[in-house]
Design an enzyme around this catalytic site. Sequence first.
Site, PDB file in Angstrom:
ATOM      1  N   LEU A   1      -0.314   1.643  -1.931  1.00 30.50           N
ATOM      2  CA  LEU A   1      -0.369   0.268  -2.422  1.00 30.50           C
ATOM      3  C   LEU A   1       0.498   0.067  -3.655  1.00 30.50           C
ATOM      4  O   LEU A   1       1.118  -0.989  -3.825  1.00 30.50           O
ATOM      5  CB  LEU A   1      -1.818  -0.122  -2.711  1.00 30.50           C
ATOM      6  N   LYS A   2       0.571   1.067  -4.520  1.00 33.23           N
ATOM      7  CA  LYS A   2       1.436   0.945  -5.694  1.00 33.23           C
ATOM      8  C   LYS A   2       2.903   0.831  -5.284  1.00 33.23           C
ATOM      9  O   LYS A   2       3.657  -0.006  -5.818  1.00 33.23           O
ATOM     10  CB  LYS A   2       1.237   2.155  -6.604  1.00 33.23           C
ATOM     11  N   VAL A   3       3.314   1.628  -4.312  1.00 28.57           N
ATOM     12  CA  VAL A   3       4.694   1.561  -3.829  1.00 28.57           C
ATOM     13  C   VAL A   3       4.955   0.208  -3.166  1.00 28.57           C
ATOM     14  O   VAL A   3       6.032  -0.389  -3.335  1.00 28.57           O
ATOM     15  CB  VAL A   3       4.971   2.729  -2.865  1.00 28.57           C
TER      16      VAL A   3
END
Length: 331
Positions: free
Chosen positions: A169-171
Amino acid sequence: MRVGFIGLGNVGGKLAGSLLRNGLEVMVLDLNPLLMESFAARGARRGQSPKELAESCDVVITCLPSPTACAAVVEGPDGILEGIGPGRIWAEMSTTDAGEVRRLAGLVVARGAEAIECPVSGGCHRAATGNISIFAGCPRETFERMLPLLTVLGRRVLHTGEIGTASVLKVVTNYLATANLVSLVEALTTCKAAGMDLGTAYEAIRISSGNSFVHETESQVILNGSRDISFTMDLVAKDIGLFQKIADDHQVPLEVSPLLNRIFADGIDRYGPRELSPNIIKRLEDATGLDIRAPGFPDEMVDEEPEEAGYEVTPRSGDDMKLNRREAAGG
């Protein structure tokens, strides 16, 4: 609770600063001795090795520039694995590869310790004030144990599932921010070419359906000319490369992502890997001869939100999605 913090760069230094500001006992480690000196002057203890931090601290946090750097700190000589054991937690706050963080977490768990990935999102200016958002991937039991600390480091904390989910999700969010940055660069340059006042153009976008977090932050330092968000082109290339890898691994035929990767590869070739990421606009400035600046904009971003206690963000389904505030101390 004693916290070890490895990696005092643009983001890590601000996160470690939040721990000190809130009265936690912190031991720090960085390759740059000047950064360690500055933290020692503020009350932190200086560590000698990742092993020492893992032996001495209840939680050891890593916030490093690449998966390779993180692997070296965790499993290298005098690494975290040599010192960590039952009752300890390794917390990975870098933007990293989901498969790699799962692998390293497995090694930590095999030593009897716990592991959590908790990358942050929201910009360095929010990391500095403890108002940044945090994605946390780990077993729920580990999340509950870490929540009081995470709500010191950040404002909005989302438990995303098992190890690996937070990294994905961060990417994804960094990819979206990059796509937004490139589209804003094109929009601002086109406005200038069409003879528009750039201050007016900024406000038109801000109050319209074209607005975004990236516009309200990065567009301002683009128009100021500093282009300083404490983030560089090589880091963007790493993040969007990780996103492309996820898509490739799952056979998703993307079209925009490969273009973004080519744009930033070209930007790095032209201006160098450590060029500030908003200066991707220089490609269009060079091509058009236009200067995309306007008076009245700040040279760096400052978080105007007051620092407040963090809380867990609980996703709901459908139209019922909302924020569920859980104070770290009480639930």
